[in-house]
Design a protein around this motif. Sequence first.
Motif, PDB file in Angstrom:
ATOM      1  N   ARG A 440      16.557  -6.053 -26.630  1.00  0.00           N
ATOM      2  CA  ARG A 440      17.849  -6.514 -26.125  1.00  0.00           C
ATOM      3  C   ARG A 440      18.762  -5.301 -25.998  1.00  0.00           C
ATOM      4  N   ASP A 441      19.683  -5.365 -25.053  1.00  0.00           N
ATOM      5  CA  ASP A 441      20.662  -4.297 -24.869  1.00  0.00           C
ATOM      6  C   ASP A 441      22.036  -4.815 -25.269  1.00  0.00           C
ATOM      7  N   PHE A 442      22.729  -4.041 -26.093  1.00  0.00           N
ATOM      8  CA  PHE A 442      24.049  -4.443 -26.586  1.00  0.00           C
ATOM      9  C   PHE A 442      25.105  -3.469 -26.093  1.00  0.00           C
ATOM     10  N   GLU A 443      26.299  -4.007 -25.805  1.00  0.00           N
ATOM     11  CA  GLU A 443      27.360  -3.176 -25.251  1.00  0.00           C
ATOM     12  C   GLU A 443      28.725  -3.680 -25.713  1.00  0.00           C
ATOM     13  N   ASP A 444      29.726  -2.927 -25.341  1.00  0.00           N
ATOM     14  CA  ASP A 444      31.112  -3.203 -25.696  1.00  0.00           C
ATOM     15  C   ASP A 444      31.500  -4.636 -25.316  1.00  0.00           C
ATOM     16  N   ALA A 445      32.003  -5.399 -26.292  1.00  0.00           N
ATOM     17  CA  ALA A 445      32.397  -6.786 -26.028  1.00  0.00           C
ATOM     18  C   ALA A 445      33.564  -6.878 -25.058  1.00  0.00           C
ATOM     19  N   GLY A 446      34.326  -5.795 -24.926  1.00  0.00           N
ATOM     20  CA  GLY A 446      35.451  -5.790 -24.004  1.00  0.00           C
ATOM     21  C   GLY A 446      35.046  -5.979 -22.561  1.00  0.00           C
ATOM     22  N   LEU A 447      33.770  -5.801 -22.250  1.00  0.00           N
ATOM     23  CA  LEU A 447      33.287  -6.029 -20.893  1.00  0.00           C
ATOM     24  C   LEU A 447      33.253  -7.514 -20.556  1.00  0.00           C
ATOM     25  N   LEU A 448      33.362  -8.373 -21.565  1.00  0.00           N
ATOM     26  CA  LEU A 448      33.379  -9.813 -21.345  1.00  0.00           C
ATOM     27  C   LEU A 448      34.697 -10.427 -21.805  1.00  0.00           C
ATOM     28  N   LEU A 449      35.158 -10.050 -22.992  1.00  0.00           N
ATOM     29  CA  LEU A 449      36.440 -10.502 -23.526  1.00  0.00           C
ATOM     30  C   LEU A 449      36.946  -9.413 -24.467  1.00  0.00           C
ATOM     31  N   ASN A 450      38.125  -8.882 -24.188  1.00  0.00           N
ATOM     32  CA  ASN A 450      38.588  -7.695 -24.902  1.00  0.00           C
ATOM     33  C   ASN A 450      39.271  -8.000 -26.229  1.00  0.00           C
ATOM     34  N   SER A 451      38.846  -9.051 -26.879  1.00  0.00           N
ATOM     35  CA  SER A 451      39.335  -9.381 -28.221  1.00  0.00           C
ATOM     36  C   SER A 451      38.262 -10.218 -28.909  1.00  0.00           C
ATOM     37  N   PRO A 452      38.074 -10.056 -30.210  1.00  0.00           N
ATOM     38  CA  PRO A 452      36.911 -10.657 -30.888  1.00  0.00           C
ATOM     39  C   PRO A 452      37.124 -12.103 -31.338  1.00  0.00           C
ATOM     40  N   TYR A 453      37.669 -12.945 -30.465  1.00  0.00           N
ATOM     41  CA  TYR A 453      37.944 -14.335 -30.847  1.00  0.00           C
ATOM     42  C   TYR A 453      36.712 -15.062 -31.354  1.00  0.00           C
ATOM     43  N   PHE A 454      35.573 -14.875 -30.682  1.00  0.00           N
ATOM     44  CA  PHE A 454      34.422 -15.707 -31.011  1.00  0.00           C
ATOM     45  C   PHE A 454      33.772 -15.332 -32.345  1.00  0.00           C
ATOM     46  N   SER A 455      34.121 -14.188 -32.889  1.00  0.00           N
ATOM     47  CA  SER A 455      33.612 -13.857 -34.225  1.00  0.00           C
ATOM     48  C   SER A 455      34.290 -14.704 -35.294  1.00  0.00           C
ATOM     49  N   VAL A 456      35.549 -15.080 -35.059  1.00  0.00           N
ATOM     50  CA  VAL A 456      36.281 -15.857 -36.079  1.00  0.00           C
ATOM     51  C   VAL A 456      36.371 -17.339 -35.722  1.00  0.00           C
ATOM     52  N   LEU A 457      35.909 -17.704 -34.528  1.00  0.00           N
ATOM     53  CA  LEU A 457      35.938 -19.114 -34.137  1.00  0.00           C
ATOM     54  C   LEU A 457      34.674 -19.870 -34.551  1.00  0.00           C
ATOM     55  N   ARG A 458      33.784 -19.198 -35.274  1.00  0.00           N
ATOM     56  CA  ARG A 458      32.642 -19.917 -35.839  1.00  0.00           C
ATOM     57  C   ARG A 458      33.156 -21.052 -36.711  1.00  0.00           C
ATOM     58  N   LYS A 459      32.648 -22.244 -36.503  1.00  0.00           N
ATOM     59  CA  LYS A 459      33.152 -23.429 -37.196  1.00  0.00           C
ATOM     60  C   LYS A 459      33.150 -23.253 -38.714  1.00  0.00           C
ATOM     61  N   GLU A 460      32.090 -22.621 -39.221  1.00  0.00           N
ATOM     62  CA  GLU A 460      31.942 -22.490 -40.672  1.00  0.00           C
ATOM     63  C   GLU A 460      32.940 -21.524 -41.299  1.00  0.00           C
ATOM     64  N   ARG A 461      33.650 -20.725 -40.480  1.00  0.00           N
ATOM     65  CA  ARG A 461      34.671 -19.834 -41.039  1.00  0.00           C
ATOM     66  C   ARG A 461      36.019 -20.536 -41.214  1.00  0.00           C
ATOM     67  N   ASN A 462      36.169 -21.693 -40.597  1.00  0.00           N
ATOM     68  CA  ASN A 462      37.339 -22.547 -40.840  1.00  0.00           C
ATOM     69  C   ASN A 462      38.667 -21.793 -40.731  1.00  0.00           C
ATOM     70  N   ILE A 463      38.844 -21.069 -39.667  1.00  0.00           N
ATOM     71  CA  ILE A 463      40.060 -20.272 -39.502  1.00  0.00           C
ATOM     72  C   ILE A 463      41.234 -21.166 -39.114  1.00  0.00           C
ATOM     73  N   ASP A 464      42.342 -21.007 -39.819  1.00  0.00           N
ATOM     74  CA  ASP A 464      43.555 -21.780 -39.552  1.00  0.00           C
ATOM     75  C   ASP A 464      44.556 -21.005 -38.698  1.00  0.00           C
ATOM     76  N   LEU A 465      44.610 -19.697 -38.884  1.00  0.00           N
ATOM     77  CA  LEU A 465      45.589 -18.870 -38.170  1.00  0.00           C
ATOM     78  C   LEU A 465      44.919 -17.604 -37.674  1.00  0.00           C
ATOM     79  N   ILE A 466      45.063 -17.336 -36.377  1.00  0.00           N
ATOM     80  CA  ILE A 466      44.566 -16.096 -35.775  1.00  0.00           C
ATOM     81  C   ILE A 466      45.773 -15.258 -35.365  1.00  0.00           C
ATOM     82  N   ILE A 467      45.842 -14.038 -35.868  1.00  0.00           N
ATOM     83  CA  ILE A 467      46.875 -13.093 -35.456  1.00  0.00           C
ATOM     84  C   ILE A 467      46.206 -12.092 -34.534  1.00  0.00           C
ATOM     85  N   SER A 468      46.500 -12.179 -33.245  1.00  0.00           N
ATOM     86  CA  SER A 468      45.855 -11.333 -32.249  1.00  0.00           C
ATOM     87  C   SER A 468      46.778 -10.186 -31.862  1.00  0.00           C
ATOM     88  N   LEU A 469      46.378  -8.978 -32.221  1.00  0.00           N
ATOM     89  CA  LEU A 469      47.106  -7.765 -31.834  1.00  0.00           C
ATOM     90  C   LEU A 469      46.447  -7.234 -30.577  1.00  0.00           C
TER      91      LEU A 469
END
Length: 588
Positions: A440-469
């Motif tokens: 598999r080839d891996f590359e900068d996530a910014g080529l698809l979405l320039n912020s790591p929302y999907f790393s913290v939107l995993r259901k099991e992480r149960n995030i209540d507040l996202i502070i996006s800088l």
Amino acid sequence: MSASKPQASGKVRIQPSLNKSEEEFVARRRNSVLQSLKKLQIQCSKDEVPNIALLGSGGGQRAMVGLLGSLVQLQKTSSLLDCVLYLSGVSGSTWCLASLYQEPDWSTKLESVKDKIIQRLGGPAVSWGDALAKLKKYYNGKDFFSLTDVWAVMVITAYVKEIDEHTLKEQWDQRSKDPFPIYTVIDKQCKQRKSGDPWFEITPHEAGYSLTGAFVDASSFGSQFQKGSKKNKQDEFDMLYLQALCGSALADEDEIKKLLWQKIKDFFQQKEKILEEMRKEQDKRRQEELRRERGTGSGKDFVVGLKLGPPEALLHRISERSQPDPNSAATDECYQLLMNTVDMNLSVSTALDESIRTTLNDLSGGILKTADKKAEELNEKCHTMDAYNNLREQINVWPFDAWMNIIKCMDLWIWGRNYNFLHKMTGEAVHSTLLESKTRDFEDAGLLLNSPYFSVLRKERNIDLIISLDFSDGDPFMTVKDAAKMCRERNIPFPEVIIPSEDSEKPKDFYVFKGQNVPTVIHIPLFNVVNCGDKIEDWSNKYRTFQLPLSAEMITDLMEVAEQNITNNKAKVVEEIRAIIEQKRSRH
């Protein structure tokens, strides 16, 4: 590293649950957050403690410095940083994370850690010799050598001013007082085919597909797996490589190509040093062959060695079978062919004036005479591969062999290639796209979405507040709008994002998006009307994603701008934390 840490299992884990070590950390961290909330005069029970994730977007060194300034002010501002559970980054923000986590419990001494990082960023660049030595380690120590290795040595070191050979696990301690770090990339094949799960995360414990829930131990990422079990182990990646993997797209492909070809040319221009490396490598090989042919370690071997004649004659015979002498005319010709190939590729990637193009035409045998750009690119690819195949037959010694492979990787545009740990696995939980290929080839996530929302939107992480800088170029709301759209398509809970039309060009410094049964999202654009006034465009032009490393003065100014965004909005952040706790309380 704690002695109680579990060892790598050598197995693929396909489960939506969190890694056990992460679960244990979250439990400890939530207790710590509870105490930090009390310091902010926020009373709540343990069950009401909000899970808060802080995101840093991409943006090259601008993102690195901007995130650092924001974190410093979060810690100064009534220790808001101590309320953060997860810290996740994309691209340039991961460079900041990598620097911070060099220091155990960095959040407890952030002012001194910041000074140390800024001093390094303003210091001398990594030397040519150290960079070449690191490139050699990557080339000889990996099953797959790609442009990510080249990017790490030639580009990332220019910005971070160091070669960090620690591993992610070496940086992490289970008793850490810092937020849990998540580095993010994407799977290139999933992105291109628009199927499967492109979102890939790397934490101190595991690496894998965020939404699919397929992981391996972080130290096993890059090793060869078959049907879910580790077959051949690869050395664990170091932090320099991780920063290159995450930050491999400072700009579009054309800009990257121009930069890389120029960097390769700069390396090639160190001709005498390159040839000296070649001499050392040849001497080493000759000595090894001499020892093998003469024999060592026993009387019998010594007798065999005597029959081969005097050492001088033997060395001469070995030399005749070996690669060309670095001082020979043939080697000079090969070296010049490499330089011409680089120049030709650079000319195709860059708009050069007619006189330079004429000169390069002569060097490349007239291959650049074609006026059509697509035809030029096709000719360039054919010429590059011809040069690669020709040189491979003539010279196979460090560093020429590495340069030839670099040119091949440039032609095929190979980035972040690693073994696929899901290869030939079975099971409905994993999309077939992720099971087919050996690599598999891996590359900068910014080529698809320039912020790591999907790393913290995993259901099991149960995030209540996202502070996006957000430190992105261009549209200051693109990341949050794109995240909302992608979440709708995947049925992932996310608030509705509505931006006032007048704010598109003149963003404010604080936005809140919320709804029922979705995480609250705070969005903070780096440059806005509050900290930049009517000079947002001037600041944006001054701090481009794709530019030379920042000067000490520029770093100081950027830090102050980023800090203002936190200072001016401390009360609003606390207000949102209170609101989330009230929501949780009302549900019980």
